[in-house]
Write an enzyme that holds these catalytic residues in place. Structure first.
Site, mmCIF file in Angstrom:
data_model
loop_
_atom_site.group_PDB
_atom_site.id
_atom_site.type_symbol
_atom_site.label_atom_id
_atom_site.label_comp_id
_atom_site.label_asym_id
_atom_site.label_seq_id
_atom_site.Cartn_x
_atom_site.Cartn_y
_atom_site.Cartn_z
ATOM 1 N N LEU A 38 -3.887 -42.960 -17.511
ATOM 2 C CA LEU A 38 -2.518 -42.498 -17.363
ATOM 3 C C LEU A 38 -1.823 -43.233 -16.213
ATOM 4 O O LEU A 38 -0.605 -43.191 -16.075
ATOM 5 C CB LEU A 38 -2.599 -41.002 -17.009
ATOM 6 N N THR A 62 -11.441 -47.136 -10.478
ATOM 7 C CA THR A 62 -12.107 -46.131 -11.307
ATOM 8 C C THR A 62 -13.455 -46.663 -11.758
ATOM 9 O O THR A 62 -13.884 -47.744 -11.316
ATOM 10 C CB THR A 62 -11.190 -45.708 -12.481
ATOM 11 N N LYS A 100 -16.362 -47.835 -8.176
ATOM 12 C CA LYS A 100 -16.048 -47.093 -6.954
ATOM 13 C C LYS A 100 -17.038 -47.340 -5.815
ATOM 14 O O LYS A 100 -16.670 -47.294 -4.644
ATOM 15 C CB LYS A 100 -16.004 -45.597 -7.254
ATOM 16 N N ASP A 125 -10.205 -38.763 -4.135
ATOM 17 C CA ASP A 125 -10.832 -37.868 -5.125
ATOM 18 C C ASP A 125 -11.256 -36.561 -4.459
ATOM 19 O O ASP A 125 -11.106 -35.482 -5.041
ATOM 20 C CB ASP A 125 -12.073 -38.534 -5.743
HETATM 21 P P1 NAP Z 1 -19.599 -42.816 -13.554
HETATM 22 O O1 NAP Z 1 -19.776 -43.173 -12.125
HETATM 23 O O2 NAP Z 1 -19.766 -43.854 -14.593
HETATM 24 O O3 NAP Z 1 -20.604 -41.612 -13.885
HETATM 25 C C1 NAP Z 1 -20.718 -41.103 -15.184
HETATM 26 C C2 NAP Z 1 -21.597 -39.865 -15.179
HETATM 27 O O4 NAP Z 1 -21.599 -39.339 -16.499
HETATM 28 C C3 NAP Z 1 -23.049 -40.160 -14.846
HETATM 29 O O5 NAP Z 1 -23.595 -39.041 -14.192
HETATM 30 C C4 NAP Z 1 -23.677 -40.349 -16.224
HETATM 31 O O6 NAP Z 1 -25.059 -40.080 -16.253
HETATM 32 C C5 NAP Z 1 -22.945 -39.292 -17.000
HETATM 33 N N1 NAP Z 1 -22.933 -39.590 -18.436
HETATM 34 C C6 NAP Z 1 -22.282 -40.610 -19.034
HETATM 35 N N2 NAP Z 1 -22.485 -40.554 -20.377
HETATM 36 C C7 NAP Z 1 -23.288 -39.482 -20.611
HETATM 37 C C8 NAP Z 1 -23.851 -38.904 -21.779
HETATM 38 N N3 NAP Z 1 -23.606 -39.437 -22.992
HETATM 39 N N4 NAP Z 1 -24.606 -37.806 -21.643
HETATM 40 C C9 NAP Z 1 -24.835 -37.268 -20.432
HETATM 41 N N5 NAP Z 1 -24.345 -37.772 -19.274
HETATM 42 C C10 NAP Z 1 -23.571 -38.871 -19.366
HETATM 43 O O7 NAP Z 1 -18.141 -42.162 -13.793
HETATM 44 P P2 NAP Z 1 -17.251 -41.327 -12.755
HETATM 45 O O8 NAP Z 1 -16.296 -42.220 -12.045
HETATM 46 O O9 NAP Z 1 -18.170 -40.481 -11.954
HETATM 47 O O10 NAP Z 1 -16.355 -40.448 -13.758
HETATM 48 C C11 NAP Z 1 -16.920 -39.358 -14.465
HETATM 49 C C12 NAP Z 1 -15.808 -38.590 -15.172
HETATM 50 O O11 NAP Z 1 -14.917 -38.026 -14.217
HETATM 51 C C13 NAP Z 1 -14.944 -39.484 -16.073
HETATM 52 O O12 NAP Z 1 -14.643 -38.806 -17.262
HETATM 53 C C14 NAP Z 1 -13.673 -39.681 -15.261
HETATM 54 O O13 NAP Z 1 -12.538 -39.912 -16.075
HETATM 55 C C15 NAP Z 1 -13.582 -38.354 -14.554
HETATM 56 N N6 NAP Z 1 -12.777 -38.466 -13.325
HETATM 57 C C16 NAP Z 1 -11.646 -37.720 -13.277
HETATM 58 C C17 NAP Z 1 -10.846 -37.787 -12.161
HETATM 59 C C18 NAP Z 1 -9.602 -36.959 -12.115
HETATM 60 O O14 NAP Z 1 -8.703 -37.268 -11.331
HETATM 61 N N7 NAP Z 1 -9.541 -35.912 -12.888
HETATM 62 C C19 NAP Z 1 -11.177 -38.622 -11.100
HETATM 63 C C20 NAP Z 1 -12.355 -39.358 -11.181
HETATM 64 C C21 NAP Z 1 -13.152 -39.259 -12.310
HETATM 65 P P3 NAP Z 1 -26.157 -41.238 -15.963
HETATM 66 O O15 NAP Z 1 -26.347 -41.260 -14.476
HETATM 67 O O16 NAP Z 1 -27.355 -40.801 -16.707
HETATM 68 O O17 NAP Z 1 -25.574 -42.521 -16.493
#
Ligand code: NAP
Length: 502
Positions: free
Chosen positions: A253, A297, A301, A337
């Site tokens: 977005l 993102t 990060k 965040d």
């Molecule tokens: P990231 O660093 O790539 O981490 C992804 C996490 O999701 C890891 O713990 C991963 O587990 C897990 N995962 C991914 N696919 C999976 C699956 N199929 N089954 C189970 N676990 C799974 O990503 P991130 O930056 O932390 O972001 C995570 C989420 O938060 C995203 O959807 C992002 O859009 C959201 N977010 C939102 C905001 C907001 O402002 N609302 C801000 C930041 C992030 P593994 O360790 O096993 O790979």
């Protein structure tokens, strides 16, 4: 002085029949001075004949038509021989408009073909396409194209990194500086900056699809996006460039949000998507494109920290950054965040001291949650697909890692989903089964869609919910202030919601 959007756009018409092509051409005429008629998209020679016959004798005083009949070996759809191609192009040339002639045909047929078609009455765009990569020696390629004597040269190359986009824009500026009429563009998601910044860097025009699904090349934006979101007519050499760094970015977005805010605040700034998996060239392309600030993102990060000269307290506490600002020739990192997580929890008046909390996930966003929950003195269990990552995160913040199967029949004060499970496009997935594990409050960080399946299930079970959108809003407000020094206008959210639903 900047050109109008109308003068800067070229809309390709990619229809299978002459009738539909003529109708699309009329629609395209409202948006763009340049209209490219892709004769190679017409499904038979009969349709090509029909279209050229219909256009004979018609005048287009405000528009320039480009006829393209690209052969398959140059990435087009025309299956005929070179002889057939030249026959059709000869006929199109007699309409006194522009022809796009690929360099492959000139190489095979001989250089005479350019002046020959010019004598019939056409102006010639000599084009080169590379659908795999951005060639190393772009200057050499440009020289070859210029040598043909065409009226305008076009280089279209697959951009595989933001550095490719920066290199393409640099050759675009060079050609414009020397007075050569040209269009240099990057295909694919990484090429987006070239499509947006091209006209202000001297491109004759930038291609724009009439609407989604009518693109003639990958990464092409729509006329409406270039006009309303990126406002390409306002971009000039003083425009400050900001952007989003990550991969994938198509769901984000942020470009809509930032560009709308810049417009409201009358800031001469633009926000682009820099989609890349690889950070090695980060210092090079950010410098070449003069990027002033970035949102960061997944998956960068944590890794991007190696390029920073300093970090704010929140970033040091969490260990990852989501905001970068270029100041006095160096990059500084920030983490908003954590603020985005804390604010919705505080608004709900949740006292988490000594309360049991379940954190799902151990990636970048989970680190922010783990840090906030430690400050709130909650008792946190971390569950993650990769258990070792949960253990590492738990150790770092003094929490406990737990295996998913041990959670059955537990109740928590709060469950936070910090995995990407449930995020668009896999919106039917949930990270946990709420019939087995319950909570007073469920907080899903996923914000696309704004209401995830997990939140719907929680609401049905009378649990309180916090949407990822709440976090996005809070963190975006803090980030915008860091990057621009200005407050994000509150009315912007209504505008974004309306843009996204229209
Ligand atoms: P990231 O660093 O790539 O981490 C992804 C996490 O999701 C890891 O713990 C991963 O587990 C897990 N995962 C991914 N696919 C999976 C699956 N199929 N089954 C189970 N676990 C799974 O990503 P991130 O930056 O932390 O972001 C995570 C989420 O938060 C995203 O959807 C992002 O859009 C959201 N977010 C939102 C905001 C907001 O402002 N609302 C801000 C930041 C992030 P593994 O360790 O096993 O790979």
């Amino acid at each position: 002085m900047s050109r109008s959007v109308f003068d800067s756009l070229c809309v390709p018409v990619v229809e299978p029949s002459a009738r539909r092509a003529l109708a699309a051409m009329e629609r395209a005429k409202k948006h763009a001075r340049w209209i490219e008629l892709r004769l190679d998209y017409l499904h038979s020679p009969r349709e090509i004949d029909k279209l050229l016959s219909c256009l004979k004798g018609l005048h287009h005083p405000r528009h320039s038509l480009i006829f393209t009949l690209r052969r398959r070996n140059a990435g087009g759809r025309f299956r005929g021989t070179i002889a057939a191609q030249l026959l059709w192009l000869g006929r199109a040339a007699s309409l006194g408009q522009w022809l796009d002639l690929e360099i492959e045909t000139i190489r095979m047929q001989g250089a005479y073909i350019v002046p020959y078609l010019q004598r019939i009455g056409a102006r010639i765009i000599v084009s080169s396409h590379d659908f795999k990569k951005t060639p190393i020696h772009l200057d050499h390629l440009a020289k070859q194209l210029l040598k043909t004597g065409g009226d305008l040269i076009k280089i279209a190359a697959q951009a595989n990194s933001p550095l490719d986009a920066a290199r393409l824009l640099s050759i675009q500026r060079e050609l414009a500086r020397k007075g050569h009429r040209s269009v240099v563009l990057g295909m694919g998601a990484c090429g987006a900056p070239t499509r947006i910044l091209g006209p202000s860097d001297g491109a004759e025009f930038t291609y724009a699809a009439l609407n989604r699904g009518k693109e003639s090349a990958s990464g092409q934006l729509t006329a409406s996006e270039l006009e309303k979101i990126f406002r390409i007519d306002r971009i000039n050499s003083r425009t400050r460039i900001y952007g989003l760094l990550g991969c994938p970015l198509s769901h984000s977005l942020s470009p809509t949000l930032y560009n709308a805010a810049f417009r409201r605040l009358h800031l001469n700034a633009i926000y682009l998507a820099f989609e890349t998996m690889d950070l090695d060239d980060f210092p090079l392309w950010t410098q070449q494109l003069k990027v002033k600030g970035l949102s960061v993102t997944l998956p960068h990060k944590a890794e991007v920290v190696r390029f920073l000269s300093g970090q704010d307290q929140a970033a040091r506490r969490v260990g990852v950054v989501n905001t970068l600002r270029w100041r006095q020739g160096r990059w500084f990192g920030y983490n908003t965040d954590a603020h985005g997580i804390e604010k919705p929890l505080d608004e709900l008046g949740l006292d988490l001291k000594d309360k049991e909390v379940l954190l799902l996930g151990a990636g970048g966003a989970a680190q922010g949650v783990a840090a906030v929950l430690r400050q709130k003195k909650a008792k946190v269990l971390i569950s993650n697909r990769t258990f070792a990552a949960a253990q590492r995160l738990a150790r770092r913040f003094g929490h406990r890692a737990v295996r998913a199967e041990k959670l059955r029949n537990s109740h928590f004060a709060l469950i936070v989903n910090a995995t990407s499970v449930g995020m668009w496009p896999r919106v039917n997935k949930v990270p946990i089964d709420l019939t087995e594990v319950s909570a007073d409050v469920v907080f899903d960080l996923v914000y696309n869609p704004p209401e995830t399946r997990l939140l719907r299930q929680a609401r049905r079970r009378k649990m309180a919910t916090i949407s990822g959108m709440k976090m996005f809003v809070s963190q975006a407000e803090a980030q915008f202030k860091i990057l621009t020094g200005r407050r994000l206008p509150t009315a912007i959210w209504k505008e974004i919601a309306e843009t996204n639903s229209s």
